[in-house]
Every structure is written in structure tokens, then in C-alpha cells.
Scaffold this motif. Structure first.
Motif, PDB file in Angstrom:
ATOM      1  N   PHE A 119       0.814  -1.221   0.000  1.00  0.00           N
ATOM      2  CA  PHE A 119       0.000   0.000   0.000  1.00  0.00           C
ATOM      3  C   PHE A 119       0.843   1.265   0.000  1.00  0.00           C
ATOM      4  O   PHE A 119       0.320   2.360   0.234  1.00  0.00           O
ATOM      5  N   ASN A 120       2.149   1.138  -0.258  1.00  0.00           N
ATOM      6  CA  ASN A 120       2.999   2.322  -0.361  1.00  0.00           C
ATOM      7  C   ASN A 120       2.477   3.280  -1.422  1.00  0.00           C
ATOM      8  O   ASN A 120       1.886   2.865  -2.432  1.00  0.00           O
ATOM      9  N   VAL A 121       2.734   4.566  -1.216  1.00  0.00           N
ATOM     10  CA  VAL A 121       2.282   5.582  -2.175  1.00  0.00           C
ATOM     11  C   VAL A 121       3.112   5.533  -3.452  1.00  0.00           C
ATOM     12  O   VAL A 121       2.590   5.684  -4.563  1.00  0.00           O
ATOM     13  N   THR A 122       4.423   5.315  -3.324  1.00  0.00           N
ATOM     14  CA  THR A 122       5.313   5.285  -4.492  1.00  0.00           C
ATOM     15  C   THR A 122       6.159   4.013  -4.485  1.00  0.00           C
ATOM     16  O   THR A 122       6.376   3.403  -3.439  1.00  0.00           O
ATOM     17  N   HIS A 123       6.641   3.668  -5.663  1.00  0.00           N
ATOM     18  CA  HIS A 123       7.519   2.501  -5.807  1.00  0.00           C
ATOM     19  C   HIS A 123       8.948   2.862  -5.436  1.00  0.00           C
ATOM     20  O   HIS A 123       9.470   3.894  -5.851  1.00  0.00           O
ATOM     21  N   ILE A 124       9.568   2.010  -4.621  1.00  0.00           N
ATOM     22  CA  ILE A 124      10.969   2.176  -4.258  1.00  0.00           C
ATOM     23  C   ILE A 124      11.725   0.950  -4.750  1.00  0.00           C
ATOM     24  O   ILE A 124      11.351  -0.183  -4.451  1.00  0.00           O
ATOM     25  N   GLN A 125      12.761   1.175  -5.525  1.00  0.00           N
ATOM     26  CA  GLN A 125      13.542   0.088  -6.106  1.00  0.00           C
ATOM     27  C   GLN A 125      14.013  -0.887  -5.028  1.00  0.00           C
ATOM     28  O   GLN A 125      14.540  -0.495  -3.991  1.00  0.00           O
ATOM     29  N   GLY A 126      13.800  -2.182  -5.290  1.00  0.00           N
ATOM     30  CA  GLY A 126      14.241  -3.210  -4.367  1.00  0.00           C
ATOM     31  C   GLY A 126      13.221  -3.575  -3.297  1.00  0.00           C
ATOM     32  O   GLY A 126      13.454  -4.490  -2.504  1.00  0.00           O
ATOM     33  N   THR A 127      12.092  -2.871  -3.267  1.00  0.00           N
ATOM     34  CA  THR A 127      11.057  -3.159  -2.272  1.00  0.00           C
ATOM     35  C   THR A 127      10.304  -4.426  -2.636  1.00  0.00           C
ATOM     36  O   THR A 127       9.959  -4.649  -3.804  1.00  0.00           O
ATOM     37  N   LYS A 128      10.024  -5.248  -1.646  1.00  0.00           N
ATOM     38  CA  LYS A 128       9.261  -6.469  -1.845  1.00  0.00           C
ATOM     39  C   LYS A 128       7.816  -6.200  -1.416  1.00  0.00           C
ATOM     40  O   LYS A 128       7.565  -5.761  -0.288  1.00  0.00           O
ATOM     41  N   TYR A 129       6.866  -6.496  -2.316  1.00  0.00           N
ATOM     42  CA  TYR A 129       5.469  -6.169  -2.046  1.00  0.00           C
ATOM     43  C   TYR A 129       4.624  -7.392  -1.676  1.00  0.00           C
ATOM     44  O   TYR A 129       3.488  -7.241  -1.235  1.00  0.00           O
ATOM     45  N   ASP A 130       5.166  -8.574  -1.880  1.00  0.00           N
ATOM     46  CA  ASP A 130       4.479  -9.804  -1.497  1.00  0.00           C
ATOM     47  C   ASP A 130       5.517 -10.836  -1.092  1.00  0.00           C
ATOM     48  O   ASP A 130       6.718 -10.651  -1.337  1.00  0.00           O
ATOM     49  N   HIS A 131       5.080 -11.918  -0.482  1.00  0.00           N
ATOM     50  CA  HIS A 131       6.024 -12.867   0.103  1.00  0.00           C
ATOM     51  C   HIS A 131       6.928 -13.519  -0.943  1.00  0.00           C
ATOM     52  O   HIS A 131       8.103 -13.761  -0.681  1.00  0.00           O
ATOM     53  N   LEU A 132       6.387 -13.812  -2.116  1.00  0.00           N
ATOM     54  CA  LEU A 132       7.183 -14.456  -3.164  1.00  0.00           C
ATOM     55  C   LEU A 132       7.901 -13.457  -4.063  1.00  0.00           C
ATOM     56  O   LEU A 132       8.644 -13.854  -4.958  1.00  0.00           O
ATOM     57  N   GLY A 133       7.659 -12.178  -3.862  1.00  0.00           N
ATOM     58  CA  GLY A 133       8.340 -11.153  -4.648  1.00  0.00           C
ATOM     59  C   GLY A 133       7.888 -11.081  -6.089  1.00  0.00           C
ATOM     60  O   GLY A 133       8.676 -10.743  -6.975  1.00  0.00           O
ATOM     61  N   LEU A 134       6.621 -11.355  -6.356  1.00  0.00           N
ATOM     62  CA  LEU A 134       6.105 -11.378  -7.720  1.00  0.00           C
ATOM     63  C   LEU A 134       5.500 -10.046  -8.166  1.00  0.00           C
ATOM     64  O   LEU A 134       5.494  -9.736  -9.354  1.00  0.00           O
ATOM     65  N   LEU A 135       4.972  -9.277  -7.233  1.00  0.00           N
ATOM     66  CA  LEU A 135       4.368  -7.990  -7.574  1.00  0.00           C
ATOM     67  C   LEU A 135       5.468  -6.949  -7.780  1.00  0.00           C
ATOM     68  O   LEU A 135       6.449  -6.904  -7.023  1.00  0.00           O
TER      69      LEU A 135
END
Length: 269
Positions: free
Chosen positions: A169-185
């Protein structure tokens, strides 16, 4: 950190207690090892043979022939007792490994979602899918944005669901951020094809679906959009144009036919 007690029970009579124990143990590992560090909620998941065996303080999750809302899985709470509960629909999985995986994945989804938000009140504010200048309220459902039946992972041979992290639910994308457990999003509020996110706009509930790479927003009461919905619309337009063309040609022929008859009548006079 909040602590949940979950009782897993089979009401169909088609799942062995041994298998039910394996499922409960796998989801407990998922809850304690994978979910808790990200969502600050942990707990225990135990299998039981009957309702009578379930101690006070446990929330019950049952495998049933059909859920009360006809979905594969559901979680809510009893309005009279205020006690949360969940259900998962049994599919014809006895001889099909994929179908068994589908059931265990649904159980995993409902249990961890119920643990995180038992009363459907956990909200995160963010930008509207259709108008980034407006703010909406996103319902925190851990498995919805990656609801594809094939997306998950194994814990002791039991297939469990992938799930989103708070960073989703972050407002902006940050390089290297993991958004789900498997890292697919790949970015905040990303959706897998045929997956969805529930949100509230001006007091009304909506669902944003990903359909063939495009976001489609529907009211909460409306069904899942078809994958070939755009193609269907194009065909409807094409058929409409052809029908109009056919009617115009038919009308011209009728007018021409009656016009020629009137001419013959005038000549005969």
C-alpha cells in the motif's frame, strides 16, 4: 503482537484427521514464520474432530460442501456473538492433486486474512485506481491481489497462499522493495491477472480487477469481468453495425420496389 487461536474442522466427512492435522500445522508455520514478522499477528492453528472438542477462545474454520456465500472461501463474524469464523468449500479433490492444492490454498487464505482483519475494518488510504487525484480506502485482504489459484508455495508438502506485505500500500515505488512474500508484484497496488483489490469510494464498495493487463473497476455486487470482455464489446459493436447496414439495404430495396410499382400503375393509367 496479537495472538489468534484457530480451530480447523472438516464437516464433510471426506478429509482424514491426519491430513487435517498436516494442513493445520503447515498454516501455523506460515502464520508464525512468514506472516507474523510482517503483520504483527501470530497464533496457533489446530485440527479437531468435532465441535465439542474445540476449547473456548478458538475461532473455527470449517471445510464444507458449500459456503454460505457460494464462494470458494469466506471469512466473517457472527453478529450475535461477535466471534469470527471462516469456511472453505470442498472441491472434488480426492484423486486430483491440483484440487487438493486449491482447497489448502483457500484455507490458508481465509485463515491468515481472518487473523489480520477478523471484522473487515482494517483500512489503508490511497489513490483511486481510476483517478489518482482522489483518495479511496483499501480493505486489507492479504491474498486478494494475488488470488490466482496457481500462485503459492509449499510448507511440508501443503500448498499455501502467497500474500501481500504492508509495503503493497505504499504511495510510491521504491527500487528493491518487496510487495508480497514471493516477490512477484512489481509495484504498489499491483494486481495479478484475474486477481482483485477491494476498496471504498465515497461510502460505496468497489473491486478493481486485473483483466488482460488492464484495470477494470466494478461495484462490489458485480461479478468478475470476463477475460475477453473487450473482444465481446467489439463483436457487439460490429454486429450492431452490420445489423444497421442490413436494415438500410433492406429499406432501400423496399422503397425501390414500391416506387417501381407506383410507376407502373401511373403508366397503365
Amino acid at each position: 503482537m496479537e495472538y489468534r487461536k484457530i480451530a480447523l474442522l472438516d464437516k464433510t466427512g471426506k478429509i482424514s484427521y491426519e491430513l487435517l492435522e498436516q494442513i493445520a500445522n503447515a498454516i501455523q508455520i506460515q502464520l508464525q514464520r512468514d506472516v507474523a514478522p510482517k503483520w504483527d499477528v501470530t497464533g496457533e492453528v489446530r485440527a479437531f474432530r468435532t465441535f465439542a472438542e474445540i476449547p473456548t477462545g478458538f475461532w473455527t474454520v470449517t471445510v464444507v460442501e458449500e459456503t454460505e456465500n457460494k464462494f470458494n472461501g469466506t471469512h466473517w463474524y457472527d453478529s450475535t456473538t461477535n466471534i469470527p469464523y471462516a469456511q472453505a468449500r470442498l472441491t472434488d479433490w480426492v484423486t486430483q492433486n491440483y484440487s487438493q492444492n486449491h482447497l489448502t490454498k483457500v484455507l490458508s487464505e481465509e485463515i491468515i486474512e481472518m487473523c489480520i482483519d477478523p471484522y473487515g475494518q482494517r483500512i489503508v488510504k490511497g489513490k483511486d485506481f481510476e483517478d489518482s487525484t482522489k483518495e479511496v480506502e483499501f480493505l486489507v485482504e492479504l491474498a486478494d491481489p494475488i488470488a490466482n489459484p496457481s500462485i503459492g508455495y509449499y510448507i511440508n508438502d501443503i500448498f499455501v497462499t502467497n500474500f501481500i506485505y504492508p509495503s503493497y500500500f505504499n504511495v510510491t515505488h521504491i527500487q528493491g522493495t518487496k510487495y508480497d512474500h514471493l516477490g512477484l508484484l512489481k509495484k504498489p497496488l499491483d494486481l495479478f491477472d484475474r486477481s482483485y483489490q477491494i476498496f471504498r469510494r465515497a461510502g460505496q464498495w468497489f473491486k478493481a480487477f486485473m483483466v488482460q493487463g488492464k484495470i477494470v473497476v466494478r461495484k462490489g455486487t458485480e461479478g468478475v469481468p470476463l477475460q475477453n470482455e473487450e473482444s465481446i464489446k467489439l463483436w457487439q459493436i460490429l454486429i450492431g453495425v452490420l445489423m444497421v447496414g442490413f436494415l438500410l439495404v433492406f429499406a432501400r430495396r423496399v422503397i425501390k420496389l414500391f416506387g417501381s410499382k407506383n410507376t407502373k400503375r401511373q403508366l397503365s393509367k
